[in-house]
Write an enzyme that holds these catalytic residues in place. Structure first.
Site, PDB file in Angstrom:
ATOM      1  N   ALA A  65      30.711  30.002  36.867  1.00 43.38           N
ATOM      2  CA  ALA A  65      31.000  30.216  38.282  1.00 43.38           C
ATOM      3  C   ALA A  65      31.222  31.711  38.486  1.00 43.38           C
ATOM      4  O   ALA A  65      31.561  32.433  37.543  1.00 43.38           O
ATOM      5  CB  ALA A  65      32.261  29.448  38.662  1.00 43.38           C
ATOM      6  N   GLY A 109      30.810  26.992  34.167  1.00 42.87           N
ATOM      7  CA  GLY A 109      30.024  26.183  35.096  1.00 42.87           C
ATOM      8  C   GLY A 109      28.544  26.132  34.727  1.00 42.87           C
ATOM      9  O   GLY A 109      27.844  25.173  35.086  1.00 42.87           O
ATOM     10  N   GLU A 112      28.303  23.427  32.310  1.00 46.14           N
ATOM     11  CA  GLU A 112      28.583  22.167  33.016  1.00 46.14           C
ATOM     12  C   GLU A 112      27.386  21.708  33.848  1.00 46.14           C
ATOM     13  O   GLU A 112      27.050  20.525  33.876  1.00 46.14           O
ATOM     14  CB  GLU A 112      29.841  22.330  33.894  1.00 46.14           C
ATOM     15  N   GLU A 132      36.681  29.052  30.189  1.00 46.64           N
ATOM     16  CA  GLU A 132      37.603  29.125  31.329  1.00 46.64           C
ATOM     17  C   GLU A 132      39.037  29.398  30.907  1.00 46.64           C
ATOM     18  O   GLU A 132      39.793  30.059  31.617  1.00 46.64           O
ATOM     19  CB  GLU A 132      37.563  27.822  32.139  1.00 46.64           C
TER      20      GLU A 132
HETATM   21  C1  HXC Z   1      30.772  37.018  37.992  1.00 45.47           C
HETATM   22  C2  HXC Z   1      29.688  37.880  36.162  1.00 45.47           C
HETATM   23  C3  HXC Z   1      29.931  36.681  35.431  1.00 45.47           C
HETATM   24  C4  HXC Z   1      30.638  35.627  36.103  1.00 45.47           C
HETATM   25  C5  HXC Z   1      28.858  38.038  34.156  1.00 45.47           C
HETATM   26  N1  HXC Z   1      29.019  38.696  35.314  1.00 45.47           N
HETATM   27  N2  HXC Z   1      29.407  36.825  34.190  1.00 45.47           N
HETATM   28  N3  HXC Z   1      30.101  38.044  37.422  1.00 45.47           N
HETATM   29  N4  HXC Z   1      31.040  35.861  37.371  1.00 45.47           N
HETATM   30  N5  HXC Z   1      30.878  34.449  35.523  1.00 45.47           N
HETATM   31  C6  HXC Z   1      28.564  40.027  35.686  1.00 45.47           C
HETATM   32  C7  HXC Z   1      29.426  41.097  35.046  1.00 45.47           C
HETATM   33  O1  HXC Z   1      30.579  41.330  35.802  1.00 45.47           O
HETATM   34  C8  HXC Z   1      28.482  42.274  35.048  1.00 45.47           C
HETATM   35  O2  HXC Z   1      28.442  42.838  36.340  1.00 45.47           O
HETATM   36  C9  HXC Z   1      27.116  41.633  34.803  1.00 45.47           C
HETATM   37  O3  HXC Z   1      27.264  40.267  35.165  1.00 45.47           O
HETATM   38  C10 HXC Z   1      26.701  41.698  33.335  1.00 45.47           C
HETATM   39  O4  HXC Z   1      27.745  41.151  32.563  1.00 45.47           O
HETATM   40  P1  HXC Z   1      28.382  41.907  31.294  1.00 45.47           P
HETATM   41  O5  HXC Z   1      29.706  41.310  31.065  1.00 45.47           O
HETATM   42  O6  HXC Z   1      28.326  43.381  31.480  1.00 45.47           O
HETATM   43  O7  HXC Z   1      27.339  41.506  30.162  1.00 45.47           O
HETATM   44  P2  HXC Z   1      27.612  41.342  28.595  1.00 45.47           P
HETATM   45  O8  HXC Z   1      28.484  42.458  28.099  1.00 45.47           O
HETATM   46  O9  HXC Z   1      26.270  41.138  27.987  1.00 45.47           O
HETATM   47  O10 HXC Z   1      28.491  40.001  28.446  1.00 45.47           O
HETATM   48  C11 HXC Z   1      27.932  38.753  28.789  1.00 45.47           C
HETATM   49  C12 HXC Z   1      29.024  37.668  28.886  1.00 45.47           C
HETATM   50  C13 HXC Z   1      30.130  38.138  29.880  1.00 45.47           C
HETATM   51  C14 HXC Z   1      29.642  37.394  27.527  1.00 45.47           C
HETATM   52  C15 HXC Z   1      28.356  36.393  29.399  1.00 45.47           C
HETATM   53  O11 HXC Z   1      29.507  38.571  31.094  1.00 45.47           O
HETATM   54  C16 HXC Z   1      31.144  37.094  30.216  1.00 45.47           C
HETATM   55  O12 HXC Z   1      32.030  36.793  29.449  1.00 45.47           O
HETATM   56  N6  HXC Z   1      31.027  36.532  31.429  1.00 45.47           N
HETATM   57  C17 HXC Z   1      32.006  35.564  31.945  1.00 45.47           C
HETATM   58  C18 HXC Z   1      31.837  34.204  31.310  1.00 45.47           C
HETATM   59  C19 HXC Z   1      32.849  33.215  31.831  1.00 45.47           C
HETATM   60  O13 HXC Z   1      34.073  33.414  31.666  1.00 45.47           O
HETATM   61  N7  HXC Z   1      32.401  32.141  32.448  1.00 45.47           N
HETATM   62  C20 HXC Z   1      33.263  31.107  33.046  1.00 45.47           C
HETATM   63  C21 HXC Z   1      33.483  31.403  34.496  1.00 45.47           C
HETATM   64  S1  HXC Z   1      34.623  30.263  35.232  1.00 45.47           S
HETATM   65  P3  HXC Z   1      28.658  44.396  36.588  1.00 45.47           P
HETATM   66  O14 HXC Z   1      28.678  44.505  38.086  1.00 45.47           O
HETATM   67  O15 HXC Z   1      29.909  44.776  35.914  1.00 45.47           O
HETATM   68  O16 HXC Z   1      27.438  45.013  35.955  1.00 45.47           O
HETATM   69  C22 HXC Z   1      33.735  28.900  35.522  1.00 45.47           C
HETATM   70  C23 HXC Z   1      34.487  27.769  36.190  1.00 45.47           C
HETATM   71  C24 HXC Z   1      33.602  26.611  36.465  1.00 45.47           C
HETATM   72  O17 HXC Z   1      32.588  28.799  35.243  1.00 45.47           O
HETATM   73  C25 HXC Z   1      34.235  25.721  37.485  1.00 45.47           C
HETATM   74  C26 HXC Z   1      33.498  25.741  38.791  1.00 45.47           C
HETATM   75  C27 HXC Z   1      34.075  26.557  39.901  1.00 45.47           C
END
Ligand code: HXC
Length: 258
Positions: A65, A109, A112, A132
């Site tokens: 998400a 997400g 999921e 998460e």
């Molecule tokens: C918003 C995101 C994002 C996310 C990545 N980006 N994941 N933006 N939401 N979930 C954005 C980063 O901010 C960044 O933007 C760009 O994408 C590239 O990401 P990087 O982190 O620079 O890339 P990298 O170093 O290769 O790392 C990749 C990664 C990391 C390991 C996937 O991005 C990461 O950990 N992302 C979050 C994963 C996560 O926690 N997912 C769960 C979300 S909660 P900028 O602008 O800085 O370049 C969820 C809840 C579900 O899913 C329930 C439903 C609501």
């Protein structure tokens, strides 16, 4: 309809939906999940579509998400306008066969949504996770329910509590994905699987999906009874006559209800 955060095209009888927010690793913002639900509704309504492929980019199926969007949400807002009921569950509710083609990250997400599809074909670069817990929340789009059903309690707890990622090989061993494919052949294999499904009788494929999904909801005796009723009802279809006649006549079946 023109989409901004996804791409949608048809290839023969296959609808291909590609998540397309490269700047955010396909993070699932409201606009994207709304467009995804709209594209699925279009696929559902189109008699020319027999199977859907949901995929992302080489680097990310979806990194979860959109955290920047989620950051400012509050409990009452989420509860009153439940984003899952409104759009996310469109994938789980979709009645035609749908395959997730996962390359790169399928996190939170993203994992999921992939699990809401009927099965997952993974590129060897795929990485799955429910991180998460690192954000101070737990999975909220089915992860705590679909992951243990797919891979068992031990691994599901490990994934949800540590937030670690699982590579494609481990995901295949655990039963999360049906196949792992070399990165170069990945989309060819996904499309081949989708085309093969789209060539079957659509009502039979849909009934098969519905019946397999039933097995996760009800007990064995009721499940087998449900299966038997659906199986018997299929003998009212022209496609059953055609499929069995084609076998006896040593020719390919041409299903009418595709
Ligand atoms: C918003 C995101 C994002 C996310 C990545 N980006 N994941 N933006 N939401 N979930 C954005 C980063 O901010 C960044 O933007 C760009 O994408 C590239 O990401 P990087 O982190 O620079 O890339 P990298 O170093 O290769 O790392 C990749 C990664 C990391 C390991 C996937 O991005 C990461 O950990 N992302 C979050 C994963 C996560 O926690 N997912 C769960 C979300 S909660 P900028 O602008 O800085 O370049 C969820 C809840 C579900 O899913 C329930 C439903 C609501």
């Amino acid at each position: 309809m023109g989409y901004k955060t996804i791409q949608y095209k048809t290839e023969g009888r296959v609808g291909v939906i590609t998540l397309n927010r490269p700047e955010a690793l396909n993070a699932l913002c409201d606009e994207l999940t709304t467009e995804l639900a709209a594209a699925l509704a279009a696929c559902e309504a189109d008699d020319g579509i027999g199977c859907v492929v949901l995929t992302g980019s080489k680097k990310a199926f979806a990194a979860g998400a959109d955290i920047k969007e989620l950051q400012s949400r509050d409990m009452v807002g989420l509860y009153n306008k439940d984003p899952f009921a409104e759009t996310w569950e469109a994938v789980a509710r979709f009645r035609k066969p749908i395959i997730a083609g996962v390359s790169g990250y399928a996190l939170g997400g993203g994992c999921e949504i992939a699990m809401m599809c009927d099965f997952i074909i993974a590129s060897e670069s795929a990485k799955f996770g429910q991180p998460e817990i690192n954000l101070g929340v737990m999975p909220g789009a089915g992860g705590t329910q679909r992951l243990p059903r797919a891979i068992g309690k031990a691994k599901a707890m490990d994934m949800c509590l540590t937030g670690r990622m699982m590579d494609a090989e481990e995901a295949e061993r655990a039963g999360l994905v049906s196949r792992v494919v070399p990165a170069d052949d990945f989309m060819d294999v996904v499309m081949e699987a989708a085309e093969s499904i789209a060539a079957k009788s659509l009502p039979v494929a849909m009934m098969t999906k519905e019946t397999v999904n039933r097995s996760f909801e009800i007990g064995l005796t009721e499940g087998v009874r449900f299966e038997r009723r659906v199986f018997m009802s299929q003998f009212a279809l022209e496609d059953q006559k055609e499929g069995m006649a084609a076998f006896a006549e040593k020719r390919a079946a041409h299903f009418k209800h595709r």
